[in-house]
Design a protein around this motif. Structure first.
Motif, PDB file in Angstrom:
ATOM      1  N   VAL A  70       0.866  -1.180   0.000  1.00 62.55           N
ATOM      2  CA  VAL A  70       0.000   0.000   0.000  1.00 62.55           C
ATOM      3  C   VAL A  70       0.902   1.229   0.000  1.00 62.55           C
ATOM      4  O   VAL A  70       1.704   1.414   0.914  1.00 62.55           O
ATOM      5  CB  VAL A  70      -0.926   0.029   1.238  1.00 62.55           C
ATOM      6  CG1 VAL A  70      -1.763   1.302   1.246  1.00 62.55           C
ATOM      7  CG2 VAL A  70      -1.819  -1.199   1.269  1.00 62.55           C
ATOM      8  N   ASP A  71       0.787   2.059  -1.035  1.00 61.92           N
ATOM      9  CA  ASP A  71       1.659   3.228  -1.136  1.00 61.92           C
ATOM     10  C   ASP A  71       1.326   4.268  -0.074  1.00 61.92           C
ATOM     11  O   ASP A  71       2.198   4.740   0.643  1.00 61.92           O
ATOM     12  CB  ASP A  71       1.542   3.861  -2.529  1.00 61.92           C
ATOM     13  CG  ASP A  71       2.093   2.965  -3.623  1.00 61.92           C
ATOM     14  OD1 ASP A  71       2.872   2.051  -3.299  1.00 61.92           O
ATOM     15  OD2 ASP A  71       1.731   3.176  -4.795  1.00 61.92           O
ATOM     16  N   LEU A  84      -8.054   5.605   3.813  1.00 64.20           N
ATOM     17  CA  LEU A  84      -8.065   5.270   2.399  1.00 64.20           C
ATOM     18  C   LEU A  84      -6.715   4.652   2.058  1.00 64.20           C
ATOM     19  O   LEU A  84      -5.669   5.273   2.322  1.00 64.20           O
ATOM     20  CB  LEU A  84      -8.299   6.522   1.537  1.00 64.20           C
ATOM     21  CG  LEU A  84      -9.660   7.186   1.636  1.00 64.20           C
ATOM     22  CD1 LEU A  84      -9.685   8.446   0.769  1.00 64.20           C
ATOM     23  CD2 LEU A  84     -10.769   6.226   1.207  1.00 64.20           C
ATOM     24  N   HIS A  85      -6.725   3.450   1.517  1.00 66.91           N
ATOM     25  CA  HIS A  85      -5.490   2.811   1.093  1.00 66.91           C
ATOM     26  C   HIS A  85      -5.349   3.001  -0.411  1.00 66.91           C
ATOM     27  O   HIS A  85      -6.272   2.682  -1.177  1.00 66.91           O
ATOM     28  CB  HIS A  85      -5.489   1.332   1.459  1.00 66.91           C
ATOM     29  CG  HIS A  85      -5.303   1.097   2.926  1.00 66.91           C
ATOM     30  ND1 HIS A  85      -5.002  -0.129   3.461  1.00 66.91           N
ATOM     31  CD2 HIS A  85      -5.357   1.960   3.979  1.00 66.91           C
ATOM     32  CE1 HIS A  85      -4.875  -0.026   4.773  1.00 66.91           C
ATOM     33  NE2 HIS A  85      -5.096   1.229   5.109  1.00 66.91           N
ATOM     34  N   VAL A  86      -4.186   3.524  -0.819  1.00 71.47           N
ATOM     35  CA  VAL A  86      -4.018   3.979  -2.199  1.00 71.47           C
ATOM     36  C   VAL A  86      -2.743   3.390  -2.799  1.00 71.47           C
ATOM     37  O   VAL A  86      -1.703   3.303  -2.137  1.00 71.47           O
ATOM     38  CB  VAL A  86      -3.937   5.522  -2.267  1.00 71.47           C
ATOM     39  CG1 VAL A  86      -3.856   5.990  -3.721  1.00 71.47           C
ATOM     40  CG2 VAL A  86      -5.114   6.153  -1.547  1.00 71.47           C
ATOM     41  N   LYS A  87      -2.854   2.984  -4.055  1.00 67.96           N
ATOM     42  CA  LYS A  87      -1.706   2.613  -4.882  1.00 67.96           C
ATOM     43  C   LYS A  87      -1.593   3.679  -5.957  1.00 67.96           C
ATOM     44  O   LYS A  87      -2.457   3.766  -6.840  1.00 67.96           O
ATOM     45  CB  LYS A  87      -1.937   1.233  -5.509  1.00 67.96           C
ATOM     46  CG  LYS A  87      -0.673   0.559  -6.003  1.00 67.96           C
ATOM     47  CD  LYS A  87       0.049  -0.131  -4.866  1.00 67.96           C
ATOM     48  CE  LYS A  87       1.167  -1.021  -5.426  1.00 67.96           C
ATOM     49  NZ  LYS A  87       1.980  -1.608  -4.368  1.00 67.96           N
ATOM     50  N   VAL A 127      -4.609  12.886   6.819  1.00 67.89           N
ATOM     51  CA  VAL A 127      -3.157  12.835   6.998  1.00 67.89           C
ATOM     52  C   VAL A 127      -2.648  11.601   6.272  1.00 67.89           C
ATOM     53  O   VAL A 127      -3.265  10.523   6.349  1.00 67.89           O
ATOM     54  CB  VAL A 127      -2.764  12.768   8.492  1.00 67.89           C
ATOM     55  CG1 VAL A 127      -1.246  12.750   8.644  1.00 67.89           C
ATOM     56  CG2 VAL A 127      -3.367  13.932   9.257  1.00 67.89           C
ATOM     57  N   ILE A 128      -1.524  11.723   5.571  1.00 65.85           N
ATOM     58  CA  ILE A 128      -1.019  10.626   4.747  1.00 65.85           C
ATOM     59  C   ILE A 128       0.099   9.878   5.467  1.00 65.85           C
ATOM     60  O   ILE A 128       1.088  10.475   5.901  1.00 65.85           O
ATOM     61  CB  ILE A 128      -0.502  11.148   3.388  1.00 65.85           C
ATOM     62  CG1 ILE A 128      -1.644  11.791   2.607  1.00 65.85           C
ATOM     63  CG2 ILE A 128       0.131  10.021   2.577  1.00 65.85           C
ATOM     64  CD1 ILE A 128      -1.219  12.363   1.273  1.00 65.85           C
ATOM     65  N   GLY A 129      -0.069   8.572   5.565  1.00 64.62           N
ATOM     66  CA  GLY A 129       1.016   7.677   5.973  1.00 64.62           C
ATOM     67  C   GLY A 129       1.715   7.206   4.706  1.00 64.62           C
ATOM     68  O   GLY A 129       1.177   6.384   3.964  1.00 64.62           O
ATOM     69  N   ASN A 130       2.910   7.730   4.458  1.00 66.80           N
ATOM     70  CA  ASN A 130       3.584   7.553   3.170  1.00 66.80           C
ATOM     71  C   ASN A 130       4.479   6.310   3.209  1.00 66.80           C
ATOM     72  O   ASN A 130       5.694   6.393   3.412  1.00 66.80           O
ATOM     73  CB  ASN A 130       4.405   8.802   2.833  1.00 66.80           C
ATOM     74  CG  ASN A 130       4.691   8.914   1.357  1.00 66.80           C
ATOM     75  OD1 ASN A 130       4.736   7.918   0.648  1.00 66.80           O
ATOM     76  ND2 ASN A 130       4.895  10.139   0.898  1.00 66.80           N
TER      77      ASN A 130
END
Length: 884
Positions: free
Chosen positions: A57-58, A227-230, A262-265
């Motif tokens: 997961v990106d 939200l999990h994003v690729k 907030v983004i977990g990168n």
């Protein structure tokens, strides 16, 4: 201009060995530098590709308000687009409860995760199924072990502030990337949780919403949505640059959503982890590559200078016939251009071939690679111009007729009078002692910090050792070759009755011979240091694979369904030499859940490698013996010792699950040693104890892991083992070959192997050039002397006495000195490049086969050089006597 063209035409028409050798030297220089540039670009590309590919997961975007989800999705799509996106819910719970038979198991706090039905397909690396279905209610393997449940059983979820909810289990899974999945998104760097939750259950997102919407209303802080994003991977090939790009993209999205999330990168975190490898690519280029380029330059200069006497005669003749200094230099420019352009063209062809072999499909032409090609071509052209024009310019200014020699005592070179060689060796020793004793880091890539750096002072030690050692041997060789009686005795088997004459000849021209010996020694040292480093790395790569996999073949299962039920069948597989079972459980150290391995300390070393580097005291045998003799002994990882300030002899109270009530109870252990690494163990925190004591204190005899030592192909044995354990739920088999291919997919395998293979090929060419070509060209320049001897009646064996003696005097001392120097440099390289070794090697490994081939190749080159010189000196007596 017509005279210049005539000279150019004559050079091409009379193409000789010296000119061909100079072109070859420039081509090797260009090819080596350009190929090393390709190596760096390829290293970056491969590491970036692997880092990106392996992230399940990106981005994990924590929503501050679920009502703004569409706004966040729109911002992500606008900034970078995405290839996969899914909503995931997280809910804290007080624990889980399950009844099995007459006992009730209750766990501590945990988390329930809600996922879409297509989540596993969108992010295939995030969840791995062990037992049962891949959809529905899924229980983590450790949670299932704590509750003693499996597919079909029921579990109660103890919600925060609400009544429990009972659910039916559909499958057992494991979460390979639990650390990133359960990260605290938005936490400051270094403030992450020590470990993911011990107890986890996954629910379909619709079911999760029904169960936890009431909890969200009553206790909002215990429930959140991500939200999990690729994202689309349109990134630079360089890990450093890609890391910056991904961070900038994330910041761009956060700016657009204005506090809605907030983004977990995770992608940036993974790229952050490989930036040090990218720096090691540059370090390896400097340590392993630049000496080769420097040697190629020296070889080119030596080839050009081998004709300096003849050049002086030609220049004197041109001066007598009225040529000006400028005209003479123009003629030399023509020669330099032929050498430079020819070398660049051939070098580029070699680069194309070598780069295609080194990098396969992982590299395409870009600005960085083009820059390397331009730089290497410029160096080749500058080298050819400098090697030809500088000596020509000096000769035109300082001499007119070169047949006269200077009479008188020659002064020692400045470096000898100032003892520069001793000074360089002292500096090399000082810098090496600093690096070896202080535990410094050659490559610095602080986590989360964009800036990376290399301690370039580390290069001082090997460079000064190389140069200082060469100068010291030059000093000693010059004195040694002046002892005519000793040289006469040593050359007696070759020159026989002419030994006194030959030794006098060698002594008079010892400066030339010493230069030949040192150049040969440098070529040998480069070959030896590179080959020893390469083999040592290859062996350690295998050790690392054994460490990761556990043994040649490893069978793992669960506590409820241990693999030991098939131990006798596994032992019976043809090719299995030894089989040993060990426990893999979990234990609490304070509030930190860690892996604990129960082993038979007396037998474990018979089935897997037990390197001394695994243990802090550097003695694997003694450490395992101490463990075997201490029933309640435990070996603790360095990180745990540091975190909990433990001292040897301390009683450590661990909590392990007991078979009677399936609850965690305190079990005392005695801390007897520090373990740095252990087969199948994680890199950070773990424990190693006696399996008999663990079984006694927990009431569970099960051993979850079986290690198999084989004397046949591990892959075929692993296939047979899979058939045997196919009926055990959750069991799996890993073989050494597959594990090594996985851990060897980054810098320190594919690219390092390519680099060292490239270096080994060039090493042989350098040794051949110094041992054969330089010798032949040097002898060719003195062929008039040999022609006079032939005219006076010297026989072939008498001429051979001079030529063979010089060949042996260059090859044997050069080979011995170069080998000694090469081993010293290899030892230094291994110590200073410890970042590419895991674990560090205990000793150097010697590639005897390659070294023998190197010596044979050098000998053949020397023989060809001498034989060709004998042949030429006898066939062209009249021309040489005329001085043509």
């Amino acid at each position: 201009m017509s005279t210049w063209l005539l000279w150019l035409k004559g050079l091409i028409a009379s193409l000789n060995g010296r000119l061909i050798g100079a072109v070859a030297g420039v081509s090797l220089t260009v090819a080596l530098i350009a190929s090393l540039g390709s190596f760096i670009v390829s290293s970056d590309a491969v590491m970036t590709e692997i880092a990106i590919k392996d992230v399940p997961v990106d981005w994990q975007i924590l929503l501050n308000d679920n009502n703004n989800k569409d706004q966040v999705i729109s911002a992500v799509k606008k900034a970078t687009g995405y290839t996969a996106l899914s909503t995931v819910g997280f809910a804290d719970v007080k624990g889980f409860e399950a009844k099995t038979g007459s006992t009730t198991q209750v766990t501590a706090a945990g988390q329930v995760v809600g996922i879409d039905s297509n989540y596993i397909n969108l992010f295939p690396g995030q969840i791995r199924s062990l037992i049962g279905q891949t959809k529905g209610v899924l229980v983590d393997q450790q949670t299932a072990a704590n509750l003693q449940v499996s597919a079909g059983d029921y579990v109660s979820i103890r919600r925060v502030g609400l009544d429990p909810v009972k659910i039916k289990i559909d499958g057992i899974i494991t979460i390979p990337n639990a650390d990133s999945l359960f990260q605290k998104v938005g936490a400051p760097q270094g403030a992450q949780l020590q470990a993911p939750p011990d107890n986890v259950i996954l629910l379909p997102l619709d079911t999760w919403n029904q169960i936890f919407e009431p909890q969200l209303k009553n206790n909002p802080s215990s429930v959140h949505t991500q939200l999990h994003v690729k994202i689309k991977h349109q990134l630079s090939q360089n890990p450093d640059t890609a890391y910056t790009q991904v961070n900038q993209l994330a910041k761009n999205v956060e700016a657009q959503i204005a506090g809605s999330g907030v983004i977990g990168n995770n992608l940036a975190a993974r790229l952050d982890g490989v930036r040090s490898d990218a720096l090691y690519a540059y370090v390896l280029f400097i340590f392993l590559g630049l000496p080769g380029a420097f040697l190629a330059i020296l070889l080119t200069i030596a080839v050009v200078n081998s004709g300096r006497t003849r050049h002086r005669e030609e220049q004197a003749l041109l001066r007598v016939r009225g040529a000006s200094l400028n005209q003479i230099l123009y003629f030399r420019v023509a020669e330099a251009l032929i050498i430079g352009i020819g070398g660049i063209v051939i070098g580029m062809i070699l680069t194309f071939i070598l780069s295609h072999w080194m990098t396969a499909a992982h590299i395409a032409m870009d600005s960085t690679l083009l820059l390397w090609l331009i730089i290497s071509s410029a160096i080749g052209l500058i080298l050819s111009l400098a090697a030809v024009l500088i000596p020509a310019w000096q000769d035109t200014r300082n001499t007119t007729v070169s047949s006269r020699k200077v009479v008188g005592r020659l002064k020692k070179p400045l470096w000898q009078r100032l003892y520069i060689d001793i000074l360089f060796l002292l500096i090399a020793g000082a810098f090496f002692w600093r690096s070896a004793s202080t535990g410094y880091q050659l490559v610095m890539a602080p986590e989360g910090v964009p800036q990376t750096s290399v301690d370039y002072t580390a290069f001082i030690a090997p460079f000064f050792l190389w140069v200082g050692g060469s100068l010291l041997f030059m000093r000693l060789l010059y004195k040694w070759l002046g002892i005519r009686n000793l040289i006469s005795v040593l050359l007696k088997p070759i020159s026989k009755q002419l030994s006194n004459v030959v030794s006098s000849s060698i002594s008079r021209q010892r400066l030339l011979i010493v230069r030949g010996i040192i150049l040969t020694a440098l070529a040998f040292s480069f070959a030896v240091s590179t080959s020893v480093f390469n083999l040592t790395y290859n062996v350690q790569s295998h050790v690392d694979a054994v460490l990761t996999n556990g043994a040649d073949v490893t069978v793992t299962a669960t506590t409820n369904n241990p693999a030991t039920s098939k131990l006798s069948d596994l032992k019976a597989i043809p090719g299995v030499v030894k089989a040993e079972a060990m426990q893999h459980r979990y234990a609490y150290v304070g509030n930190d859940l860690q892996d604990i391995y129960g082993i038979d300390a007396k037998q474990i070393s018979e089935v897997t490698s037990m390197s001394n580097a695994y243990f802090q005291n550097g003695d694997a045998s003694q450490t395992l013996l101490n463990l075997a003799n201490t029933t309640d002994g435990v070996l603790v990882s360095e990180e745990t010792v540091k975190d909990y300030q433990l001292k040897k002899g301390d009683i450590i109270k661990l909590r392990l699950q007991n078979a009677k009530d399936h609850q965690y109870h305190v079990v005392p252990f005695r801390f007897i040693g520090v373990v740095r690494e252990f087969p199948t163990a994680p890199k950070d925190s773990f424990l190693v104890a006696n399996d008999s004591y663990v079984s006694q204190m927990t009431g569970i005899d099960a051993k979850e892991t079986i290690l198999l030592k084989t004397n046949m192909d591990a892959v075929s044995i692993a296939d047979k083992a899979r058939k045997i354990i196919s009926g055990i739920p959750g069991a799996k088999v890993n073989d050494l070959n597959s594990t090594q291919s996985i851990i060897s997919s980054g810098l320190t395998a594919f690219n390092l192997h390519s680099l060292t293979s490239l270096e080994l090929i060039f090493s042989i060419l350098f040794v051949a050039g110094t041992a054969g070509l330089i010798l032949a060209l040097g002898l060719n320049e003195r062929r008039r002397t040999f022609a006079i001897l032939s005219a006076l009646g010297a026989k072939q064996n008498q001429l051979g006495a001079f030529l063979w003696s010089e060949g042996v005097m260059v090859l044997i001392p050069g080979g011995i000195i170069g080998t000694l120097l090469g081993f010293g440099i290899a030892q230094m390289l291994v110590k200073m490049l410890k970042g590419v070794f895991d674990p560090p090697p205990e000793t150097l490994f010697i590639p005897w086969g390659y070294l023998w081939c190197l010596m044979i190749f050098a000998t053949i080159s020397m023989v060809i050089g001498v034989v060709s010189s004998i042949y030429i000196s006898q066939k062209q007596v009249t021309e040489d006597l005329r001085g043509s």
